[in-house]
Design an enzyme around this catalytic site. Sequence first.
Site: not given
Ligand code: PLP
Length: 426
Positions: A213, A241, A272
Amino acid sequence: MLVRTTVFKVNYQVRGILSPLLNSNRKYAALAEAKSVLESELESIRVAGTWKGERVITSKQGPRINVDGSRGDILNFCANNYLGLSSHPEVIEAGVEALKQYGAGLSSVRFICGTQDLHKRLEQKIAQFHEREDAILYASCFDANAGLFEVLLGPDDAVLSDELNHASIIDGIRLCRARRFRYRHMDLKDLEDKLKESQSSRLRLVVTDGVFSMDGDIAPLVGICDLAERYRAMVFIDECHATGFMGPRGRGTDELLGVMDRVHIVNSTLGKALGGAAGGYTVGPKTLIDLLRQRSRPYLFSNSLPPPVVGCSTRAIELLLQSNEIAESMAAKTKRFRDSMTKAGFTISGANHPICPVMLGDAQLASVMAEDMLKLGVYVIGFSYPVVPKGKARIRVQISAAHSDADIDHCVNGFIQVGRKHGVVP
Ligand code: PLP
């Protein structure tokens, strides 16, 4: 003797008078100590210049938002609302319907009395979307990552993880007792070395973000799957993402790179692109999902997803199963932004992903330029160390299908104006 008795009496009386004070001092002593430790931690964050402020949005999430302290509609380029579904009328309507029909929440975990038919329907839809055997819901993808590795891998197993994987993957891996190998970011040679080193383990799992990200770069999944098959390892990807918009039908990086049948386990988020409410999930082989329902701690010991959240996410997935139109519109807008910015002289990192990091290098410059952009009505965020490596400060722009072409052009023109002011572009 008399003197001693008198002193004792006086002491006793003084203590009697002071005792409420002493008691209350004792009551607050531990808290006072903790506060002083916490204050010094906070001060060190301020001194390091890594304080994370939070702007307050006073409207729905969307391409145009109201931000406390700024006048009028602000063009928003920093949400993970890739498909614009966070405030899509049908998504909102589905949430309202679920709220009316199923109530605000379950007041229970799934296995006690917290599973409604709408949770089961959403799990089926998610499994169908990813073309995997089964799916399990969590309160977040953070929880899905925290709950997976400990169940799947024991001390006789090995986990091989990209060094830049998301914090929740790192924490999830910390909770499991497998041997840990961290390979250099997207470095297949290093991964192969680690796979060779871990051959004596019972099971091996390669773990990577599908899209990273901070840079919008895409994991080399074909090479990873080739190596995994050569060295008998399973492959896990985190698709937070990517789900909903990467690949011809938006199924993710595994679809984009033609390896849907070679990646064994996928974790992703409902928070997201898929409506943006909250929630996460694991999809994969039914045996794994069955075991997660029995053993995964964030699933077993945390409340069920609220019905309105489930309603919103279900509708978001239905919209994506019906048509690729929204994902295609986002891809076209991403291209428009990347092409115009590159033409204007900016360096945009990453690979055709709606995460478009405008590389600036200097932390101060990134922060000042982001402030100047807000003055022009464009909300973008500067990222600097320790969120990204030193010397790689950037402004991260995120494109949404809900942006119009005019919004994209407005953002680009803003960057050109601000970039010229700070000598970044000619
Ligand atoms: N994995 C990645 C790559 C993320 O960017 C995020 C959130 O920023 C998460 C996991 C966590 O997701 P959640 O917001 O559903 O806890």
